[in-house]
Motif scaffolding. Sequence first.
Motif, PDB file in Angstrom:
ATOM      1  N   GLU A  38       4.558   1.865   1.789  1.00  0.00           N
ATOM      2  CA  GLU A  38       5.690   2.313   0.983  1.00  0.00           C
ATOM      3  C   GLU A  38       6.262   3.626   1.507  1.00  0.00           C
ATOM      4  O   GLU A  38       7.479   3.803   1.567  1.00  0.00           O
ATOM      5  CB  GLU A  38       5.279   2.476  -0.480  1.00  0.00           C
ATOM      6  CG  GLU A  38       5.143   1.154  -1.210  1.00  0.00           C
ATOM      7  CD  GLU A  38       4.887   1.344  -2.691  1.00  0.00           C
ATOM      8  OE1 GLU A  38       5.390   2.336  -3.263  1.00  0.00           O
ATOM      9  OE2 GLU A  38       4.208   0.495  -3.269  1.00  0.00           O
ATOM     10  N   ALA A  39       5.388   4.531   1.908  1.00  0.00           N
ATOM     11  CA  ALA A  39       5.836   5.819   2.446  1.00  0.00           C
ATOM     12  C   ALA A  39       6.590   5.619   3.757  1.00  0.00           C
ATOM     13  O   ALA A  39       7.633   6.247   3.984  1.00  0.00           O
ATOM     14  CB  ALA A  39       4.648   6.744   2.655  1.00  0.00           C
ATOM     15  N   GLN A  40       6.078   4.740   4.603  1.00  0.00           N
ATOM     16  CA  GLN A  40       6.740   4.470   5.880  1.00  0.00           C
ATOM     17  C   GLN A  40       8.099   3.812   5.644  1.00  0.00           C
ATOM     18  O   GLN A  40       9.087   4.178   6.275  1.00  0.00           O
ATOM     19  CB  GLN A  40       5.869   3.582   6.767  1.00  0.00           C
ATOM     20  CG  GLN A  40       6.471   3.361   8.139  1.00  0.00           C
ATOM     21  CD  GLN A  40       5.598   2.504   9.033  1.00  0.00           C
ATOM     22  OE1 GLN A  40       4.723   1.799   8.564  1.00  0.00           O
ATOM     23  NE2 GLN A  40       5.846   2.577  10.324  1.00  0.00           N
ATOM     24  N   SER A  86       0.837  -1.197   0.000  1.00  0.00           N
ATOM     25  CA  SER A  86       0.000   0.000   0.000  1.00  0.00           C
ATOM     26  C   SER A  86       0.879   1.256   0.000  1.00  0.00           C
ATOM     27  O   SER A  86       2.062   1.223   0.343  1.00  0.00           O
ATOM     28  CB  SER A  86      -0.911   0.005   1.223  1.00  0.00           C
ATOM     29  OG  SER A  86      -0.170   0.296   2.388  1.00  0.00           O
ATOM     30  N   GLU A  87       0.280   2.370  -0.379  1.00  0.00           N
ATOM     31  CA  GLU A  87       1.027   3.636  -0.416  1.00  0.00           C
ATOM     32  C   GLU A  87       1.535   4.030   0.964  1.00  0.00           C
ATOM     33  O   GLU A  87       2.646   4.547   1.100  1.00  0.00           O
ATOM     34  CB  GLU A  87       0.148   4.740  -0.984  1.00  0.00           C
ATOM     35  CG  GLU A  87      -0.022   4.666  -2.485  1.00  0.00           C
ATOM     36  CD  GLU A  87      -0.795   5.847  -3.020  1.00  0.00           C
ATOM     37  OE1 GLU A  87      -0.599   6.967  -2.500  1.00  0.00           O
ATOM     38  OE2 GLU A  87      -1.580   5.650  -3.956  1.00  0.00           O
TER      39      GLU A  87
END
Length: 65
Positions: A6-8, A2-3
């Motif tokens: 991925e951001a984390q 999930s976005e």
Amino acid sequence: MSEAVEAQAGALVEIRLARQAILTRDSDPLVLWAIISERALRSGALLHGAARHVHHPEVRASCGP
């Protein structure tokens, strides 16, 4: 992935790279000195792979009882 995940993950990588840069910067690098107990080394509590990975002139490790 999930976005959000991925951001984390991206943020964690950036933090790790920033910490590494402190040890490798040309001007006034940080010196890391760790004292590791002999028991930790024997018990396997310290990740042996991680210990072998640390080969840097500004990182010093000592072992004591």
